[in-house]
Design a protein around this motif. Structure first.
Motif, PDB file in Angstrom:
ATOM      1  N   SER A  17     -10.292   8.466  -7.720  1.00  0.00           N
ATOM      2  CA  SER A  17      -9.236   9.536  -7.870  1.00  0.00           C
ATOM      3  C   SER A  17      -9.905  10.790  -7.686  1.00  0.00           C
ATOM      4  O   SER A  17     -11.154  10.995  -7.427  1.00  0.00           O
ATOM      5  CB  SER A  17      -8.821   9.662  -9.434  1.00  0.00           C
ATOM      6  OG  SER A  17      -8.254   8.351  -9.796  1.00  0.00           O
ATOM      7  N   ARG A  69       1.862   7.803  -7.592  1.00  0.00           N
ATOM      8  CA  ARG A  69       0.336   7.608  -7.558  1.00  0.00           C
ATOM      9  C   ARG A  69      -0.135   9.028  -7.877  1.00  0.00           C
ATOM     10  O   ARG A  69      -1.611   9.363  -8.075  1.00  0.00           O
ATOM     11  CB  ARG A  69      -0.411   7.048  -6.238  1.00  0.00           C
ATOM     12  CG  ARG A  69      -0.189   5.487  -6.340  1.00  0.00           C
ATOM     13  CD  ARG A  69      -0.862   5.067  -4.980  1.00  0.00           C
ATOM     14  NE  ARG A  69      -0.520   5.721  -3.648  1.00  0.00           N
ATOM     15  CZ  ARG A  69      -1.274   6.108  -2.911  1.00  0.00           C
ATOM     16  NH1 ARG A  69      -2.541   6.214  -3.011  1.00  0.00           N
ATOM     17  NH2 ARG A  69      -0.774   6.918  -1.796  1.00  0.00           N
ATOM     18  N   MET A  85      -4.536  12.654  -7.660  1.00  0.00           N
ATOM     19  CA  MET A  85      -4.375  11.800  -6.861  1.00  0.00           C
ATOM     20  C   MET A  85      -4.955  10.429  -7.392  1.00  0.00           C
ATOM     21  O   MET A  85      -6.310  10.680  -7.498  1.00  0.00           O
ATOM     22  CB  MET A  85      -4.945  11.983  -5.291  1.00  0.00           C
ATOM     23  CG  MET A  85      -4.633  13.510  -4.811  1.00  0.00           C
ATOM     24  SD  MET A  85      -5.162  13.902  -3.486  1.00  0.00           S
ATOM     25  CE  MET A  85      -4.751  12.942  -2.011  1.00  0.00           C
ATOM     26  N   ASN A  86      -4.286   9.286  -7.758  1.00  0.00           N
ATOM     27  CA  ASN A  86      -5.218   8.233  -8.308  1.00  0.00           C
ATOM     28  C   ASN A  86      -4.807   7.052  -7.371  1.00  0.00           C
ATOM     29  O   ASN A  86      -4.086   7.152  -6.327  1.00  0.00           O
ATOM     30  CB  ASN A  86      -4.422   7.840  -9.481  1.00  0.00           C
ATOM     31  CG  ASN A  86      -4.698   9.158 -10.613  1.00  0.00           C
ATOM     32  OD1 ASN A  86      -5.713   9.598 -10.733  1.00  0.00           O
ATOM     33  ND2 ASN A  86      -3.689   8.975 -11.582  1.00  0.00           N
ATOM     34  N   SER A  87      -5.729   5.906  -7.393  1.00  0.00           N
ATOM     35  CA  SER A  87      -5.474   4.875  -6.632  1.00  0.00           C
ATOM     36  C   SER A  87      -5.671   5.329  -5.396  1.00  0.00           C
ATOM     37  O   SER A  87      -4.717   4.518  -4.260  1.00  0.00           O
ATOM     38  CB  SER A  87      -4.203   3.961  -6.836  1.00  0.00           C
ATOM     39  OG  SER A  87      -4.487   3.679  -8.493  1.00  0.00           O
ATOM     40  N   LYS A  89      -6.060   5.390  -1.177  1.00  0.00           N
ATOM     41  CA  LYS A  89      -6.030   4.499  -0.236  1.00  0.00           C
ATOM     42  C   LYS A  89      -6.544   4.958   1.147  1.00  0.00           C
ATOM     43  O   LYS A  89      -6.752   6.162   1.143  1.00  0.00           O
ATOM     44  CB  LYS A  89      -4.870   3.603   0.081  1.00  0.00           C
ATOM     45  CG  LYS A  89      -4.048   3.146  -1.170  1.00  0.00           C
ATOM     46  CD  LYS A  89      -2.535   2.734  -1.003  1.00  0.00           C
ATOM     47  CE  LYS A  89      -1.862   2.401  -1.877  1.00  0.00           C
ATOM     48  NZ  LYS A  89      -0.544   2.136  -1.612  1.00  0.00           N
ATOM     49  N   ASP A  92      -4.677   7.387   2.888  1.00  0.00           N
ATOM     50  CA  ASP A  92      -4.503   8.749   2.313  1.00  0.00           C
ATOM     51  C   ASP A  92      -5.526   9.756   2.829  1.00  0.00           C
ATOM     52  O   ASP A  92      -5.206  10.860   2.774  1.00  0.00           O
ATOM     53  CB  ASP A  92      -4.681   8.818   0.703  1.00  0.00           C
ATOM     54  CG  ASP A  92      -3.840   7.987   0.017  1.00  0.00           C
ATOM     55  OD1 ASP A  92      -4.271   7.083  -1.028  1.00  0.00           O
ATOM     56  OD2 ASP A  92      -2.720   8.078   0.344  1.00  0.00           O
TER      57      ASP A  92
END
Length: 122
Positions: A17, A69, A85-87, A89, A92
C-alpha cells in the motif's frame, strides 16, 4: 493560479500500500472546488483522472480503475487531498498527479505539479 504539490510515491512490491498526498495552495473557498488524482503511465499516454473529491459536499467519485482499491480523502484543516492505494499491482506503476477535476468552477485555474512516481514490482 492554484498550485499543486504531490508526494508519497515510491517503489513497492505488489500487494503493498501507499498513501499519496497533495497540497493545493492558492484558493480560500471550498465553493465549486473539486480535486482529484490523475495517473500517467508513460510519456505517450494522457493523464487520466482516477478519483475525484468535491470540497463543496464531500462526494467522491472513482473510475473503474480505482474503484475498490483506492480511496480519496481530505484533511479539512489543510487543503490536502490523499489517495490511499491498496493491493498495488505492477500495472499501477505511473506518475500520479493531483489537479482540479469535474465540479470545479471554470474560473479556477491550476497548474500541474511535478507528480509523484509510483513503481510497483512483481
Amino acid at each position: 493560479e492554484v498550485q499543486f504539490a504531490e508526494s508519497g510515491g515510491g517503489w513497492v512490491q505488489a500487494g503493498a500500500s501507499l498513501r499519496l498526498s497533495c497540497v493545493a495552495s492558492g484558493f480560500t473557498s471550498d465553493d465549486e472546488v473539486a480535486i482529484g488524482w490523475f495517473r500517467q503511465a508513460s510519456e505517450t499516454e494522457t493523464r487520466k483522472v482516477i478519483a475525484c473529491l468535491s470540497f463543496t459536499d464531500g462526494r467522491t467519485t472513482y473510475t473503474d480503475y480505482a474503484e475498490g482499491r483506492f480511496t480519496i480523502s481530505r484533511d479539512s484543516a489543510q487543503n490536502t487531498v490523499h489517495l490511499q492505494m491498496n493491493s498495488l499491482k505492477p500495472e499501477d506503476t505511473a506518475i500520479y498527479y493531483c489537479a482540479f477535476c469535474a465540479g470545479t468552477a471554470p474560473e479556477l485555474v491550476g497548474s500541474w505539479g511535478p507528480g509523484t512516481q509510483v513503481t510497483v514490482s512483481s
